[in-house]
Design a protein around this motif. Structure first.
Motif, PDB file in Angstrom:
ATOM      1  N   THR A 110       0.850  -1.183   0.000  1.00  0.00           N
ATOM      2  CA  THR A 110       0.000   0.000   0.000  1.00  0.00           C
ATOM      3  C   THR A 110       0.893   1.243   0.000  1.00  0.00           C
ATOM      4  O   THR A 110       2.084   1.166   0.332  1.00  0.00           O
ATOM      5  CB  THR A 110      -0.919   0.001   1.228  1.00  0.00           C
ATOM      6  OG1 THR A 110      -0.131  -0.123   2.416  1.00  0.00           O
ATOM      7  CG2 THR A 110      -1.916  -1.148   1.155  1.00  0.00           C
ATOM      8  N   PRO A 111       0.366   2.403  -0.401  1.00  0.00           N
ATOM      9  CA  PRO A 111       1.201   3.605  -0.552  1.00  0.00           C
ATOM     10  C   PRO A 111       2.035   3.964   0.675  1.00  0.00           C
ATOM     11  O   PRO A 111       3.146   4.490   0.531  1.00  0.00           O
ATOM     12  CB  PRO A 111       0.173   4.694  -0.864  1.00  0.00           C
ATOM     13  CG  PRO A 111      -0.940   3.967  -1.550  1.00  0.00           C
ATOM     14  CD  PRO A 111      -1.024   2.637  -0.865  1.00  0.00           C
TER      15      PRO A 111
ATOM     16  N   GLU B 127       5.442   2.295   0.319  1.00  0.00           N
ATOM     17  CA  GLU B 127       6.102   2.239  -0.983  1.00  0.00           C
ATOM     18  C   GLU B 127       7.498   2.848  -0.989  1.00  0.00           C
ATOM     19  O   GLU B 127       8.433   2.278  -1.561  1.00  0.00           O
ATOM     20  CB  GLU B 127       5.232   2.936  -2.038  1.00  0.00           C
ATOM     21  CG  GLU B 127       4.053   2.098  -2.497  1.00  0.00           C
ATOM     22  CD  GLU B 127       3.250   2.801  -3.571  1.00  0.00           C
ATOM     23  OE1 GLU B 127       3.456   4.024  -3.767  1.00  0.00           O
ATOM     24  OE2 GLU B 127       2.410   2.143  -4.208  1.00  0.00           O
TER      25      GLU B 127
END
Length: 204
Positions: A56-57, A60
């Motif tokens: 998920t962001p 990242e």
């Protein structure tokens, strides 16, 4: 403090041999966890390349387009030490131990000088019995104390098939997660030893 020898009657000595923590043999695991433990130990001394299979962001920036490597570096009867390397950062260590009849996962983080980071030793104990191929580690009390917002975290190792091991973390409260997949079909050269473990292991 030990008991005086004169107090070690045959009955008491037999009892200690059967139940005493210092004299008893290694703890036994449920069949499913034992199979998982042995499968992990089969990787001892080997290193593997990893890649992100899901993220998920939130996570990242720290892992995308990085070189990810894992080595199952040291194995004892009740302890497995597997460093996880991200590029030239050698601070991360996965420590699996057999404790209280289950498997415990701890994340041992070290600075480059070998001292322990402020946020370290988080993880938890796997609920028994789990699966022979997959064990999940919910956050324990220590994790909740040092990372209150992550008290609902859990981590996992999953032998997806003969050639694939996944490691992941899920943070349900905020929906953050990451999964790293290691290719067990091909070994790679051993990475540098992790920080703090270049010679003797730090105090446990």
């Amino acid at each position: 403090m030990g008991l005086p020898k004169r107090l070690l009657t045959p009955v008491l000595l037999t009892t200690l041999l059967m139940t005493g923590p210092s004299l008893a043999g290694p703890e036994t695991l449920p069949e499913e966890q034992q199979a998982f433990w042995e499968r992990f130990q089969d990787l001892c001394g080997k290193a593997f390349a990893g890649e992100i299979s899901d993220v998920t962001p939130y996570y990242e920036d720290g892992v995308v387009d990085r070189e990810l490597r894992m080595q199952v570096m040291e194995c004892e009867e009740d302890r497995i030490h597997a460093p996880f390397h991200v590029d030239d950062n050698h601070s991360r260590n996965w420590i699996l131990t057999i404790v209280d009849g289950t498997i415990r996962l701890k994340h041992d983080h070290r600075y480059e000088d070998g001292t322990e980071e402020d946020i370290s030793q988080y993880g938890g104990d796997a609920p028994t019995p789990g699966l022979p191929t997959r064990q999940i580690f919910p956050a324990d009390e220590h994790t909740a104390e040092i990372l209150p917002k992550r008290a609902d975290n859990f981590w996992f190792f999953d032998f997806v098939d003969e050639d694939t091991l996944q490691y992941g973390v899920h943070w349900p409260k905020y929906g953050h997660s990451i999964r790293v997949e290691f290719d067990l079909s091909e070994t790679i050269p051993a990475p540098p030893r992790p920080w703090g473990y270049e010679n003797d292991s730090p105090d446990r």
